[in-house]
Write a protein that holds these residues in place. Sequence first.
Motif, PDB file in Angstrom:
ATOM      1  N   ILE A  94     -17.514   7.119 -20.378  1.00  0.00           N
ATOM      2  CA  ILE A  94     -17.181   8.847 -21.189  1.00  0.00           C
ATOM      3  C   ILE A  94     -15.428   9.095 -21.156  1.00  0.00           C
ATOM      4  N   SER A  98     -13.662   9.797 -24.464  1.00  0.00           N
ATOM      5  CA  SER A  98     -12.393  11.021 -24.440  1.00  0.00           C
ATOM      6  C   SER A  98     -11.218  10.277 -25.023  1.00  0.00           C
ATOM      7  N   SER A 138     -24.289  10.334 -22.914  1.00  0.00           N
ATOM      8  CA  SER A 138     -22.972   9.451 -21.606  1.00  0.00           C
ATOM      9  C   SER A 138     -23.346  10.446 -20.106  1.00  0.00           C
ATOM     10  N   VAL A 139     -22.921  11.898 -21.000  1.00  0.00           N
ATOM     11  CA  VAL A 139     -22.864  13.195 -20.107  1.00  0.00           C
ATOM     12  C   VAL A 139     -25.145  13.410 -19.530  1.00  0.00           C
ATOM     13  N   SER A 140     -25.914  13.193 -20.445  1.00  0.00           N
ATOM     14  CA  SER A 140     -27.345  13.405 -20.459  1.00  0.00           C
ATOM     15  C   SER A 140     -26.989  12.645 -19.939  1.00  0.00           C
ATOM     16  N   ALA A 142     -25.979  10.714 -17.652  1.00  0.00           N
ATOM     17  CA  ALA A 142     -25.053  10.602 -16.071  1.00  0.00           C
ATOM     18  C   ALA A 142     -26.566  12.000 -15.048  1.00  0.00           C
TER      19      ALA A 142
END
Length: 173
Positions: A94, A98, A138-140, A142
């Motif tokens: 992440i 970013s 990555s967010v999903s 996590a």
Amino acid sequence: MDRYRYFIFNQRNMVVLGLFQIAFSTVCVVSGFIDGVFRTESQLGKTRAPIWAGMVMGVPGVLALFSSQRKNPVLVNVLIVASIISCVAILIVIVYSSLTLNYGEEEELSSAPVHVIHTKFVLNKVVKGANVAVLAASVSSAFVVLVIAYLGCRSLPCCSCYDSVTGMVSEES
């Protein structure tokens, strides 16, 4: 009797979560390859962080598939540890995606031929799309890996929701 007592998993949920985790790690690895091939050379781009972290992210998914079929307490503990390590890898990805969303891709092309400008523009958009895909995966991932770790922790005998007499998960929690 205690040594025959198995940890309790909802097999369907763990299989689905394991498959999602493997899919998210595959998206991360493939997008990392795209990012590595088409990105202009930079110090941060040379790390290939999405590729390595994507491979680490896939381990809890594979372990979730195995633990849903073979209810082994050692496998569940390894699954929980792998999920924690995967969370660290996800955090690294992440931060990487970013930072590299716009880093090192804008350059002066005023003296270049038109076809070079168009090619650079398209490749810039491909790299940004790959970074967005890595960030979304990555967010999903996590979220999925935290649910996998939670379900793994719930199935351990030291958890308050595990009944040591019957070996079942109590309905109260």
